[in-house]
Design an enzyme around this catalytic site. Sequence first.
Site, mmCIF file in Angstrom:
data_model
loop_
_atom_site.group_PDB
_atom_site.id
_atom_site.type_symbol
_atom_site.label_atom_id
_atom_site.label_comp_id
_atom_site.label_asym_id
_atom_site.label_seq_id
_atom_site.Cartn_x
_atom_site.Cartn_y
_atom_site.Cartn_z
ATOM 1 N N LEU A 1 -7.795 6.580 1.317
ATOM 2 C CA LEU A 1 -7.860 7.648 0.309
ATOM 3 C C LEU A 1 -6.568 7.788 -0.497
ATOM 4 C CD1 LEU A 1 -9.666 10.374 2.440
ATOM 5 C CD2 LEU A 1 -10.640 9.059 0.577
ATOM 6 N N ARG A 2 -5.619 6.877 -0.270
ATOM 7 C CA ARG A 2 -4.356 6.974 -1.020
ATOM 8 C C ARG A 2 -4.594 6.830 -2.521
ATOM 9 N NH1 ARG A 2 -1.528 3.811 3.063
ATOM 10 N NH2 ARG A 2 -0.403 5.254 4.406
ATOM 11 N N GLY A 3 -5.521 5.974 -2.900
ATOM 12 C CA GLY A 3 -5.829 5.770 -4.321
ATOM 13 C C GLY A 3 -6.279 7.055 -4.990
ATOM 14 N N ASP B 1 0.819 -1.207 0.000
ATOM 15 C CA ASP B 1 0.000 0.000 0.000
ATOM 16 C C ASP B 1 0.855 1.261 0.000
ATOM 17 O OD1 ASP B 1 -2.676 1.188 0.165
ATOM 18 O OD2 ASP B 1 -2.024 1.893 2.133
ATOM 19 N N ARG B 2 2.117 1.140 0.433
ATOM 20 C CA ARG B 2 3.000 2.309 0.471
ATOM 21 C C ARG B 2 3.525 2.687 -0.914
ATOM 22 N NH1 ARG B 2 2.126 5.498 4.634
ATOM 23 N NH2 ARG B 2 1.685 4.222 6.466
#
Length: 418
Positions: free
Chosen positions: A356-358, A275-276
């Site tokens: 919300l990274r996407g 995910d990073r």
Amino acid sequence: MTSLLGTSSTAILASRSSKTSIPSLSFNPGTGYLKRLYGGVGVHGKKGRSPFHVTVSNVATEINAVEQDQKIAAKESQRPVYPFAAIVGQDEMKLCLLLNVIDPKIGGVMIMGDRGTGKSTTVRSLVDLLPEIMAVAGDPYNSDPEDPESMGVEVRESVLKGEELSVVMTKINMVDLPLGATEDRVCGTIDIEKALTEGVKAFEPGLLAKANRGILYVDEVNLLDDHLVDVLLDSAASGWNTVEREGISISHPARFILIGSGNPEEGELRPQLLDRFGMHAQVGTVRDAELRVKIVEERARFDRNPKEFRNSYKEEQEKLQNQIASARSSLSSVQIDHDLKVKISKVCAELNVDGLRGDIVTNRAAKALASLKGRDKVTAEDIATVIPNCLRHRLRKDPLESIDSGLLIIEKFYEVFS
């Protein structure tokens, strides 16, 4: 390069979107109002001026002939690197790497694919294209003289005292993280030499310090030891590396572009680390016989005479360097409509993307692509090109699902953007 920017990451998109030619890029940097946050206080500067006192010690007009000769000699003595412009195919991987160089805040790229597909060769070839940045001379953390968030403790203290900083122009670092590296070597440790000779406790910076404001590359990242993964997670999350060793407690900036590559057959990556990575590129083996022959012939040419081979691509490399430099300069002026932002978030929400990274990464990557194409406004085509790479690794895996996650994202994209 034109095919690289005009193609989508999947076949279904390529059939719907038209190829985009790259215009020649030009940018006239203007002077803006500078406001930096330093120690919780807004520091205001006049137009075109930095709020900190710096002296640039090695701008091109001041470098003497001896220093230039030393730089050229050092460059020639390095191991020859395969030129980025000479890599055949693998457009998705190349585009993801270029976008991360233009906007490091995208958060890096994870490259997964078959063995022998040129993953590590492509990443290492990026070295020639990396632009120069301003850094404080003699600082082990490559501190930015204008950004307090990227300064080491000693440089911050110097700024607070009102001392002048000596600034040099240096190329962005690319640091390799070996699989067998120890935690001390990665984080930093006690300087044994100073402890024995001077009897003082001193900190010896590690690879994370060297990678600050640069690129940290981990080959076969899915085979990395868990304790090193924990270190990377901590630094990637906070942008700082904190070391507690033998009575020494020190923190230093560790903001880097994290690039990893690996073969999915050798094991999965921990979800927290996956995910990073801002983007995810899938690499496949080239099936076209003519392309395979071309790759074999080019590699044979490089092995036979690396210097001659690199010279044959010098013009293309310089053109690409100029495009990247221009794109980095004009990135701040690129705009994205509110309507497009809403649709990006709608795609993420309907695909059940966690967090919300996407959304953030898709917005950043689309702006970087528009800047690379020489435009100041993001289009739906830009979003369609980058959104599979930004969301593919963030979807929840369904073992019964037969459709590729990239195609799933594209289908949802056209459903929302129609």
